[in-house]
Design a protein around this motif. Structure first.
Motif, PDB file in Angstrom:
ATOM      1  N   GLY A  95       0.844  -1.197   0.000  1.00  0.00           N
ATOM      2  CA  GLY A  95       0.000   0.000   0.000  1.00  0.00           C
ATOM      3  C   GLY A  95       0.876   1.242   0.000  1.00  0.00           C
ATOM      4  N   SER A  96       0.651   2.124   0.961  1.00  0.00           N
ATOM      5  CA  SER A  96       1.447   3.359   1.041  1.00  0.00           C
ATOM      6  C   SER A  96       2.726   3.161   1.844  1.00  0.00           C
ATOM      7  N   GLU A  97       2.927   1.949   2.348  1.00  0.00           N
ATOM      8  CA  GLU A  97       4.126   1.642   3.140  1.00  0.00           C
ATOM      9  C   GLU A  97       5.076   0.771   2.325  1.00  0.00           C
ATOM     10  N   VAL A  98       6.319   0.744   2.773  1.00  0.00           N
ATOM     11  CA  VAL A  98       7.332  -0.108   2.172  1.00  0.00           C
ATOM     12  C   VAL A  98       8.007  -0.870   3.302  1.00  0.00           C
ATOM     13  N   GLN A  99       8.214  -2.170   3.109  1.00  0.00           N
ATOM     14  CA  GLN A  99       8.909  -2.979   4.109  1.00  0.00           C
ATOM     15  C   GLN A  99      10.285  -3.354   3.564  1.00  0.00           C
ATOM     16  N   VAL A 100      11.306  -3.187   4.421  1.00  0.00           N
ATOM     17  CA  VAL A 100      12.677  -3.539   4.058  1.00  0.00           C
ATOM     18  C   VAL A 100      13.193  -4.520   5.106  1.00  0.00           C
ATOM     19  N   SER A 101      13.547  -5.722   4.662  1.00  0.00           N
ATOM     20  CA  SER A 101      14.093  -6.744   5.561  1.00  0.00           C
ATOM     21  C   SER A 101      15.611  -6.620   5.615  1.00  0.00           C
ATOM     22  N   VAL A 102      16.157  -6.886   6.800  1.00  0.00           N
ATOM     23  CA  VAL A 102      17.601  -6.776   7.003  1.00  0.00           C
ATOM     24  C   VAL A 102      18.085  -7.955   7.855  1.00  0.00           C
ATOM     25  N   THR A 103      19.364  -8.186   7.811  1.00  0.00           N
ATOM     26  CA  THR A 103      20.043  -9.098   8.729  1.00  0.00           C
ATOM     27  C   THR A 103      21.215  -8.324   9.306  1.00  0.00           C
ATOM     28  N   PHE A 104      21.404  -8.430  10.619  1.00  0.00           N
ATOM     29  CA  PHE A 104      22.497  -7.697  11.260  1.00  0.00           C
ATOM     30  C   PHE A 104      23.030  -8.472  12.455  1.00  0.00           C
ATOM     31  N   ASP A 105      24.257  -8.144  12.836  1.00  0.00           N
ATOM     32  CA  ASP A 105      24.864  -8.652  14.059  1.00  0.00           C
ATOM     33  C   ASP A 105      24.782  -7.550  15.103  1.00  0.00           C
ATOM     34  N   LEU A 106      24.220  -7.875  16.260  1.00  0.00           N
ATOM     35  CA  LEU A 106      23.992  -6.903  17.327  1.00  0.00           C
ATOM     36  C   LEU A 106      25.016  -7.064  18.447  1.00  0.00           C
ATOM     37  N   HIS A 107      25.495  -5.948  18.928  1.00  0.00           N
ATOM     38  CA  HIS A 107      26.348  -5.893  20.118  1.00  0.00           C
ATOM     39  C   HIS A 107      25.677  -4.924  21.080  1.00  0.00           C
ATOM     40  N   GLN A 108      25.571  -5.326  22.340  1.00  0.00           N
ATOM     41  CA  GLN A 108      24.904  -4.482  23.327  1.00  0.00           C
ATOM     42  C   GLN A 108      25.891  -3.993  24.374  1.00  0.00           C
ATOM     43  N   HIS A 109      25.490  -2.923  25.053  1.00  0.00           N
ATOM     44  CA  HIS A 109      26.295  -2.421  26.163  1.00  0.00           C
ATOM     45  C   HIS A 109      26.368  -3.481  27.253  1.00  0.00           C
ATOM     46  N   TRP A 110      27.410  -3.434  28.032  1.00  0.00           N
ATOM     47  CA  TRP A 110      27.583  -4.406  29.110  1.00  0.00           C
ATOM     48  C   TRP A 110      26.477  -4.320  30.145  1.00  0.00           C
ATOM     49  N   TRP A 111      25.817  -3.170  30.228  1.00  0.00           N
ATOM     50  CA  TRP A 111      24.764  -3.018  31.236  1.00  0.00           C
ATOM     51  C   TRP A 111      23.376  -3.382  30.705  1.00  0.00           C
ATOM     52  N   TYR A 126      11.955  -3.293   8.650  1.00  0.00           N
ATOM     53  CA  TYR A 126      11.552  -1.908   8.904  1.00  0.00           C
ATOM     54  C   TYR A 126      10.401  -1.562   7.977  1.00  0.00           C
ATOM     55  N   VAL A 127       9.453  -0.800   8.496  1.00  0.00           N
ATOM     56  CA  VAL A 127       8.341  -0.291   7.710  1.00  0.00           C
ATOM     57  C   VAL A 127       8.573   1.201   7.536  1.00  0.00           C
ATOM     58  N   LEU A 128       8.598   1.637   6.291  1.00  0.00           N
ATOM     59  CA  LEU A 128       8.838   3.042   5.982  1.00  0.00           C
ATOM     60  C   LEU A 128       7.602   3.655   5.343  1.00  0.00           C
ATOM     61  N   VAL A 129       7.406   4.934   5.618  1.00  0.00           N
ATOM     62  CA  VAL A 129       6.322   5.700   5.014  1.00  0.00           C
ATOM     63  C   VAL A 129       6.925   6.989   4.452  1.00  0.00           C
ATOM     64  N   ARG A 130       6.202   7.556   3.523  1.00  0.00           N
ATOM     65  CA  ARG A 130       6.639   8.819   2.919  1.00  0.00           C
ATOM     66  C   ARG A 130       6.083   9.957   3.770  1.00  0.00           C
TER      67      ARG A 130
END
Length: 143
Positions: A95-111, A126-130
């Motif tokens: 529709g008026s939205e666009v979906q973009v799929s991704v793959t990533f490696d995540l690193h988090q803070h120690w806390w 991610y879902v993007l809109v104009r």
């Protein structure tokens, strides 16, 4: 007795300073990510958004988010110590939205202790809109 108190106070001050420096090092922007041109394709926007999260470039990350998505962006900025984008798939129009799929490696803070998003490889979308004449991230999640 007075000397022991001074050494204890100095130790506490040093520990607090070290913790503050470590925290500052973790949350200070590593590098600047330019905001893509208004004509940028959705995949370019997602890639820039994810690079800005890795860089802790809050200004760019928020500029690429809708106002309703900015609290989520803030959470990523506070919890993520870094991420590496592995793939950004072609956008899929819905529709008026666009979906973009991704793959990533995540690193988090120690806390950070988020059971819903452990460090390592993730498939995400991610879902993007104009809005405001450009593609902006409105929502995100698995799938």
């Amino acid at each position: 007795m007075r000397r022991a108190w001074k050494f204890t106070a100095a130790g506490v001050v040093a520990a607090v300073a070290a913790a503050g420096a470590a925290w500052w090092w973790e949350v200070t922007p590593k590098y600047h990510v330019p905001v893509p041109a208004a004509s940028a394709a959705p995949g370019e926007v997602v890639r820039a958004y994810m690079r800005s999260l890795d860089a802790h470039d809050g200004a760019t990350a928020r500029a690429l988010s809708t106002s309703g998505h900015r609290p989520v962006t803030g959470t990523w900025l506070s919890d993520t110590s870094g991420l590496r984008v592995l793939t950004v798939s072609s956008p899929v129009a819905e529709g008026s939205e666009v979906q973009v799929s991704v793959t990533f490696d995540l690193h988090q803070h120690w806390w950070t202790d988020d059971a819903s998003m452990r460090p390592g490889r993730h498939d995400w979308s991610y879902v993007l809109v104009r809005q405001q004449g450009r593609w902006l991230i409105q929502d995100e999640g698995m799938g």
